[in-house]
Design an enzyme around this catalytic site. Sequence first.
Site, mmCIF file in Angstrom:
data_model
loop_
_atom_site.group_PDB
_atom_site.id
_atom_site.type_symbol
_atom_site.label_atom_id
_atom_site.label_comp_id
_atom_site.label_asym_id
_atom_site.label_seq_id
_atom_site.Cartn_x
_atom_site.Cartn_y
_atom_site.Cartn_z
ATOM 1 N N ASP A 1 9.139 2.835 -0.344
ATOM 2 C CA ASP A 1 8.094 3.408 0.499
ATOM 3 C C ASP A 1 8.391 3.001 1.937
ATOM 4 O OD1 ASP A 1 5.925 4.187 1.926
ATOM 5 O OD2 ASP A 1 4.430 3.466 0.490
ATOM 6 N N TYR B 1 0.861 -1.187 0.000
ATOM 7 C CA TYR B 1 0.000 0.000 0.000
ATOM 8 C C TYR B 1 0.891 1.228 0.000
ATOM 9 C CZ TYR B 1 -3.438 3.447 1.720
ATOM 10 O OH TYR B 1 -4.257 4.545 1.875
ATOM 11 N N LYS C 1 4.491 8.736 9.007
ATOM 12 C CA LYS C 1 4.295 8.104 10.315
ATOM 13 C C LYS C 1 5.320 8.576 11.369
ATOM 14 C CE LYS C 1 1.157 4.741 8.579
ATOM 15 N NZ LYS C 1 1.099 3.997 7.334
HETATM 16 C C1 LIG Z 1 0.453 4.483 6.010
HETATM 17 C C2 LIG Z 1 1.127 4.245 4.730
HETATM 18 C C3 LIG Z 1 0.964 5.098 3.636
HETATM 19 C C4 LIG Z 1 -0.033 6.206 3.618
HETATM 20 O O1 LIG Z 1 0.220 7.184 4.574
HETATM 21 P P1 LIG Z 1 -0.987 8.157 5.027
HETATM 22 O O2 LIG Z 1 -0.321 9.131 5.931
HETATM 23 O O3 LIG Z 1 -1.994 7.276 5.703
HETATM 24 O O4 LIG Z 1 -1.536 8.787 3.808
HETATM 25 C C5 LIG Z 1 1.759 4.887 2.518
HETATM 26 N N1 LIG Z 1 2.631 3.871 2.462
HETATM 27 C C6 LIG Z 1 2.803 3.024 3.488
HETATM 28 C C7 LIG Z 1 3.822 1.940 3.383
HETATM 29 C C8 LIG Z 1 2.043 3.168 4.644
HETATM 30 O O5 LIG Z 1 2.195 2.288 5.637
#
Ligand SMILES: *Cc1c(COP(=O)(O)O)cnc(C)c1O
Length: 431
Positions: free
Chosen positions: A238, A143, A271
């Site tokens: 990511d 994701y 995060k």
């Molecule tokens: C949480 C997450 C996102 C999205 O971040 P948001 O602040 O919720 O938009 C993207 N990539 C990864 C790997 C994530 O865990």
Amino acid sequence: MTDRNATLFERAKTVIPGGVNSPVRAFKAVGGTPRFITRAQGAYLWDANDQRYIDYIGSWGPMILGHGHPEVVQAVQAAIAEGFSFGAPTEREIELAEAIRRLLPSLEMVRLVSSGTEAGMSAIRLARGATGRPKIIKFEGCYHGHADALLVKAGSGLATFGHPTSAGVPPEVVQHTLVLEYNNIAQLEAAFAEHGEQIAALMIEPIAGNMNFVRASVPFMRRCRELCTEHGALLVFDEVMTGFRVALGGAQSVYARHIPGFEPDMTVMGKVIGGGMPLAAFGGKRAVMEQLAPLGPVYQAGTLSGNPVATACGLATLRLIEQPGFFDRLAAQTRALVDGLCAEAQRAGVPFSADSEGGMFGFFFLPELPQNYAQVMTSDAARFNRFFHGMLERGVYFAPALYEAGFVSAAHSDADIDATLQAARAVLAQL
Ligand SMILES: *Cc1c(COP(=O)(O)O)cnc(C)c1O
């Protein structure tokens, strides 16, 4: 006694779709009533019935120090007193970008944004703009936020272009997104052989936390790096979840232990860097980052980007996790939880596997750790749901879906881990 969680949920549903502002909070996968949280401190959350929980979600990753760390609270209060938002540059934005670059040297330049979604979406646009190519590779089960081009799953057959996973995304919007199986080297090679000159970026969660916890194997990651370099595509990590979470240097430092000189070309973060405030970032090589407006032709902007309160929170958080021994202790605590859960499952005769890196973990009701999304989805959902609710009743709050990772914070004590394992023993015995 009235159940205030239930009352609030009913009220929420009349004015907020599904009663929540992010779908996973609704407990749809596990059933039951979501807990409405009134306060948090250290390793604990309290709900609207004043029930206390040991928190293994940590706001889905950011709360690595636990809730309400006094030094972070102080930094935020001081920042608020100076002003909420200026719409003009501030020194703290430089300090945060410098801190990120010092800890993750592959990010020569950094731009701050407000969410992981925004960071991922901007990174894709920049990769396309910098390479002049249209296509991106993503992996099933990863994701990267809810940008249109990334809400896509594999079609039938090998290495096909994807289908939208959400209504409202026209197929044309995902026609340049190739969706491949995680950890499948042959498929990756075939995709580059066929589309190599068209591929702008390969985007990957190096340790995939959005299918619970699945590591990219070292040979697979090595091949990702080699193929991107050979074909002039950008390797985009990511690390929204793994950055400052699995190690101080992120997942890229974990892979660099096995692959000498390993670096991604770009990294997306979120995060932990906001410490619980809306803050995210993307960065990479100078030549790529200088393609961004106002220097270059790739547009990207944000009214609240680099918000002064959020940067204060992020900087205070980074300062604390940089202290010597922080990650050793966090990793040991997380490992103790994971090993303890495995031991309890074995005692109960329940098929179970689990893994962790730094302060991030995952567990499966499967005899062996899965390697890709299809394998994750063979996990026993009914069993997971009974486990989840049994633990919740005993005051332990794991993520309410079997495809979500878990998080331990520095505030989780030995007693918290012991209490969790005792609860697990009772619940597993009934599975
Ligand atoms: C949480 C997450 C996102 C999205 O971040 P948001 O602040 O919720 O938009 C993207 N990539 C990864 C790997 C994530 O865990």
